[in-house]
Design a protein around this motif. Structure first.
Motif, short mmCIF file in Angstrom:
data_model
loop_
_atom_site.label_atom_id
_atom_site.label_comp_id
_atom_site.label_asym_id
_atom_site.label_seq_id
_atom_site.Cartn_x
_atom_site.Cartn_y
_atom_site.Cartn_z
N TYR A 113 -7.69 -35.02 27.56
CA TYR A 113 -6.95 -33.81 27.90
C TYR A 113 -7.70 -32.53 27.58
O TYR A 113 -7.22 -31.46 27.86
CB TYR A 113 -5.61 -33.80 27.16
CG TYR A 113 -4.76 -35.01 27.49
CD1 TYR A 113 -4.15 -35.12 28.72
CD2 TYR A 113 -4.61 -36.03 26.58
CE1 TYR A 113 -3.39 -36.22 29.06
CE2 TYR A 113 -3.85 -37.15 26.89
CZ TYR A 113 -3.24 -37.24 28.13
OH TYR A 113 -2.50 -38.34 28.46
N LEU A 114 -8.89 -32.62 27.00
CA LEU A 114 -9.59 -31.42 26.57
C LEU A 114 -10.37 -30.75 27.70
O LEU A 114 -10.52 -29.53 27.70
CB LEU A 114 -10.54 -31.76 25.41
CG LEU A 114 -9.87 -32.33 24.16
CD1 LEU A 114 -10.91 -32.76 23.15
CD2 LEU A 114 -8.93 -31.31 23.56
N GLY A 125 -13.75 -36.08 28.64
CA GLY A 125 -12.53 -36.01 27.84
C GLY A 125 -12.35 -37.23 26.96
O GLY A 125 -11.96 -37.12 25.80
N GLY A 148 -12.40 -37.29 22.87
CA GLY A 148 -11.32 -37.93 22.13
C GLY A 148 -11.85 -38.93 21.13
O GLY A 148 -11.35 -39.04 20.01
N SER A 160 -13.35 -37.04 18.27
CA SER A 160 -12.25 -36.52 17.45
C SER A 160 -11.68 -37.61 16.53
O SER A 160 -11.35 -37.33 15.39
CB SER A 160 -11.14 -35.98 18.36
OG SER A 160 -10.02 -35.61 17.62
#
Length: 151
Positions: free
Chosen positions: A69-70, A77, A81, A84
């Protein structure tokens, strides 16, 4: 939660001999809980739940990874994730530097320290990766936590 704080605080008032024993038993409870979670997860994947064997059902439909979603690019993305999640999981390696401090007390630090570091990496990897695999097998990526559970 307050009960655990009281127990831990009370344990700190005892002499070091008893404190070490209390720490040993608390660590043992933690390891047994993690192993229990892994065994429970294995049973649920193999069919002990009401939904039957889950297996890798959710890896086929809807798939193991979300769209990300970034950024607009799906692959970028997903990569962001993943990075992250590494940042969020880095806390498990806190305290590893204490093996260097323990080297001053070891009889043969050239043998003891590398062995201790290797054991730490293996144990953390084992627990972290198996727990993550169990979670990813059993929980849909689109699962939403109810707001009533968070309050």
């Amino acid at each position: 939660m307050l009960i655990f704080y009281v127990i831990l605080t009370a344990g700190n008032f005892f002499p070091v001999k008893f404190y070490g024993e209390i720490e040993f038993w608390i660590a043992l409870i933690k390891v047994v809980a993690i192993l229990g979670f892994l065994i429970y997860g294995l049973c649920m994947v193999c069919g002990a739940g009401i939904t039957g064997p889950v297996g890798f059902r959710y890896w086929k439909n809807p798939g193991p990874w979300g769209p990300g979603y970034l950024v607009k690019n799906v692959n970028t993305g997903r990569f962001l994730g993943w990075v992250s999640s590494l940042i969020n999981a880095a806390f498990t390696y806190q305290g590893v530097e204490l093996t260097g401090i323990a080297a001053g007390e070891a009889a043969n630090p050239r043998k003891a320290v590398p062995r201790a570091i290797n054991k730490i990496v293996k144990k953390i990897s084992f627990h972290l990766l198996l727990s993550l695999l169990q979670f990813k097998i059993q929980v849909l990526k689109s699962y939403q936590i109810s707001s009533t559970l968070l309050s």
